[in-house]
Write a protein that holds these residues in place. Sequence first.
Motif, mmCIF file in Angstrom:
data_model
loop_
_atom_site.group_PDB
_atom_site.id
_atom_site.type_symbol
_atom_site.label_atom_id
_atom_site.label_comp_id
_atom_site.label_asym_id
_atom_site.label_seq_id
_atom_site.Cartn_x
_atom_site.Cartn_y
_atom_site.Cartn_z
ATOM 1 N N ILE A 1 12.150 -5.339 -9.441
ATOM 2 C CA ILE A 1 11.541 -4.765 -10.651
ATOM 3 C C ILE A 1 10.049 -5.093 -10.690
ATOM 4 C CG2 ILE A 1 11.463 -4.922 -13.168
ATOM 5 C CD1 ILE A 1 14.494 -5.367 -13.118
ATOM 6 N N ALA A 2 9.704 -6.359 -10.402
ATOM 7 C CA ALA A 2 8.298 -6.777 -10.423
ATOM 8 C C ALA A 2 7.483 -5.998 -9.394
ATOM 9 C CB ALA A 2 8.195 -8.280 -10.156
ATOM 10 N N TRP A 3 8.044 -5.813 -8.205
ATOM 11 C CA TRP A 3 7.343 -5.083 -7.134
ATOM 12 C C TRP A 3 7.052 -3.648 -7.567
ATOM 13 C CZ3 TRP A 3 5.565 -6.220 -2.160
ATOM 14 C CH2 TRP A 3 5.300 -5.132 -1.332
ATOM 15 N N ILE A 4 8.074 -2.968 -8.106
ATOM 16 C CA ILE A 4 7.886 -1.577 -8.516
ATOM 17 C C ILE A 4 6.926 -1.498 -9.703
ATOM 18 C CG2 ILE A 4 9.044 0.420 -9.537
ATOM 19 C CD1 ILE A 4 11.446 -0.168 -7.828
ATOM 20 N N ASP A 5 7.033 -2.443 -10.633
ATOM 21 C CA ASP A 5 6.133 -2.459 -11.787
ATOM 22 C C ASP A 5 4.687 -2.596 -11.319
ATOM 23 O OD1 ASP A 5 5.211 -2.487 -14.375
ATOM 24 O OD2 ASP A 5 5.830 -4.546 -14.796
ATOM 25 N N GLN B 1 0.830 -1.207 0.000
ATOM 26 C CA GLN B 1 0.000 0.000 0.000
ATOM 27 C C GLN B 1 0.865 1.258 0.000
ATOM 28 O OE1 GLN B 1 -2.372 1.702 3.500
ATOM 29 N NE2 GLN B 1 -3.881 0.386 2.504
ATOM 30 N N ARG B 2 1.929 1.241 0.803
ATOM 31 C CA ARG B 2 2.834 2.393 0.816
ATOM 32 C C ARG B 2 3.517 2.556 -0.538
ATOM 33 N NH1 ARG B 2 3.950 0.259 6.090
ATOM 34 N NH2 ARG B 2 5.768 -0.883 5.284
ATOM 35 N N ALA B 3 3.870 1.446 -1.159
ATOM 36 C CA ALA B 3 4.505 1.502 -2.480
ATOM 37 C C ALA B 3 3.538 2.076 -3.516
ATOM 38 C CB ALA B 3 4.976 0.117 -2.895
ATOM 39 N N VAL B 4 2.268 1.684 -3.446
ATOM 40 C CA VAL B 4 1.271 2.200 -4.397
ATOM 41 C C VAL B 4 1.084 3.695 -4.191
ATOM 42 C CG1 VAL B 4 -1.153 2.070 -5.097
ATOM 43 C CG2 VAL B 4 0.104 -0.033 -4.590
ATOM 44 N N SER B 5 1.066 4.136 -2.933
ATOM 45 C CA SER B 5 0.929 5.572 -2.658
ATOM 46 C C SER B 5 2.122 6.343 -3.225
ATOM 47 C CB SER B 5 0.811 5.808 -1.148
ATOM 48 O OG SER B 5 -0.363 5.206 -0.625
ATOM 49 N N ALA B 6 3.335 5.796 -3.028
ATOM 50 C CA ALA B 6 4.534 6.445 -3.568
ATOM 51 C C ALA B 6 4.494 6.463 -5.087
ATOM 52 C CB ALA B 6 5.784 5.719 -3.070
ATOM 53 N N ALA B 7 4.074 5.358 -5.689
ATOM 54 C CA ALA B 7 3.996 5.281 -7.150
ATOM 55 C C ALA B 7 2.997 6.291 -7.697
ATOM 56 C CB ALA B 7 3.604 3.865 -7.573
ATOM 57 N N ARG B 8 1.870 6.418 -7.027
ATOM 58 C CA ARG B 8 0.866 7.390 -7.491
ATOM 59 C C ARG B 8 1.427 8.810 -7.432
ATOM 60 N NH1 ARG B 8 -5.422 8.155 -5.423
ATOM 61 N NH2 ARG B 8 -5.720 10.232 -6.308
ATOM 62 N N PHE B 9 2.167 9.137 -6.361
ATOM 63 C CA PHE B 9 2.771 10.459 -6.265
ATOM 64 C C PHE B 9 3.742 10.697 -7.421
ATOM 65 C CE2 PHE B 9 6.469 12.984 -4.986
ATOM 66 C CZ PHE B 9 5.863 14.203 -4.729
ATOM 67 N N LEU B 10 4.577 9.696 -7.723
ATOM 68 C CA LEU B 10 5.538 9.839 -8.813
ATOM 69 C C LEU B 10 4.831 10.018 -10.152
ATOM 70 C CD1 LEU B 10 8.064 7.082 -7.699
ATOM 71 C CD2 LEU B 10 8.536 9.535 -7.783
ATOM 72 N N ILE B 11 3.752 9.280 -10.352
ATOM 73 C CA ILE B 11 3.007 9.370 -11.610
ATOM 74 C C ILE B 11 2.364 10.741 -11.751
ATOM 75 C CG2 ILE B 11 0.979 8.493 -12.833
ATOM 76 C CD1 ILE B 11 1.685 5.712 -11.615
#
Length: 517
Positions: A267-271, A46-56
């Motif tokens: 890589i898979a996790w970040i993807d 969940q934290r990774a998804v939040s960070a990814a959304r911010f980057l996007i």
Amino acid sequence: MRCDVRSLEFDQIRRVLERHTFTPYGAEAARGLVPAPDVEAARAMQRAVSAARFLIESGLARRLAEPHDVRAALRQAASPNAALSAPALRHIAENIALAKALHGLAAREPALLGNAEALLASESLAATLAKHVSPAGRLVNEADAELARLADEAVAGRGTVEAKLRARLASLGTDQPREQSSAIRWIGARGILAVRAEHEARLKGVRRGSEAGGRIVLFEPGEVAADNNRLDLLASKSEARAHEVLKRLTAEVRPHVPALLGMIEGIAWIDMALAAGAISSAMNAVAPKLVEEPRIALDRAYHPYLLWQLAQDEISRVVPLTVALDADHPLMIVTGPNTGGKTVMLRTIGLLVVMAHCGLHVPAEGECSIGTFSLLVLSVGDRQSLFHQLSTFAAHVEMLKAMLSEADRATLVLLDELGTGTDPEEGAALAMAVLEELHGRGTLGVVTTHLPRLKDFAAAHPGVVNASMRFDDERLEPAYELVAGTPGRSLGLLVAERRGMPPQIVARARSLLEEQR
């Protein structure tokens, strides 16, 4: 959390996630996505998804080129004496470069990946591979002295053969532009001539074939045979030397295999996080609060698929769902007409709980809180099994038996039409007995029913909440809105009256209904 994700149509979520991934590793992870093994793992994603959304949304996460899947090559490299092909080595180098680029994102947002250093585990190997393998996936001759020497000899030898072949063409008078079919060809390392068939009688050497229905002859003149033999030998030596170089490079890859596999997991996790972040942004979703105790609090939440349908103009509106279950109010009994959206409500609750347990964001306007469950039971639709020759009620009973064999305070049950398929009085009695048992165990759940006695059961049992799906009496259509605290009303006679049923029939039906009460 154990659950039947197929009954929740979770595959729709998987497919959308997969479409947003850009690596074969992330795509595979999306296809196999299941609830996390524990709440902390779900929180990490969940934290990774939040960070990814911010980057996007900040424009910092540009879509990268899709890498080749190198897992099979790495398994091969782990074997002694293996020799990977030059393209495979190049693909490994490309994956290392991709991991380095993703490390840059993780450096900006550390929540994107817990162990970001795993993405840099094999940078030294990348330099070695880049030195020996070109971007086109070919061995660089200059990186090995013996390969370079053999390549130089081959170039000189080809020059000698080409000079002799050009001389032969000139002697035949076929070196003019009009003789477009006459040319120098190469079969492997051997130089030959392609000439018109009428010139064959003037040549001495070996016929190597023909083209164009025999009009063109492939011929190796005798004066280049020895030179071609030397080129063949050089080619064999070059191939053997290249194999040795590839074997040596593979040996350099071998000790890095565990680190490279760990890099691929990163890589898979970040993807996956980037894909989920993109979906979260598109739905304006929220990160639900994940808590240890079993509970559900959804504030104006939506079924993702309905939002996608709305975005495609396939439906005109979507009504949000607000529902709360906890230890003080563990059970909810929902009544209302068949068209009121009760089944969609159950699927929405179940799907959002599973998404939260996977670490995904959920589409909602308000704050959401979802607890930890070890088992989710969803039963909707026709339970009749022709294969097992079970009636609808018998199948219903089998489902209830299986559920009661495991249900505890860490279980969430979502049951459609509890007590259906038999005499209403007996069905209601069975339903109440099941609800009493679930209440005694502290099990959380939402059940839908048409049985009037269950409304009275909810009113008489503290902790059991009556609820209904609101119906627009004026328009005679469902509003698809869950209303907690208010049991559903019987609308059959109202609908019959509005649809033109003779007034005396409706009046008599109402009097009979009062007599039954």
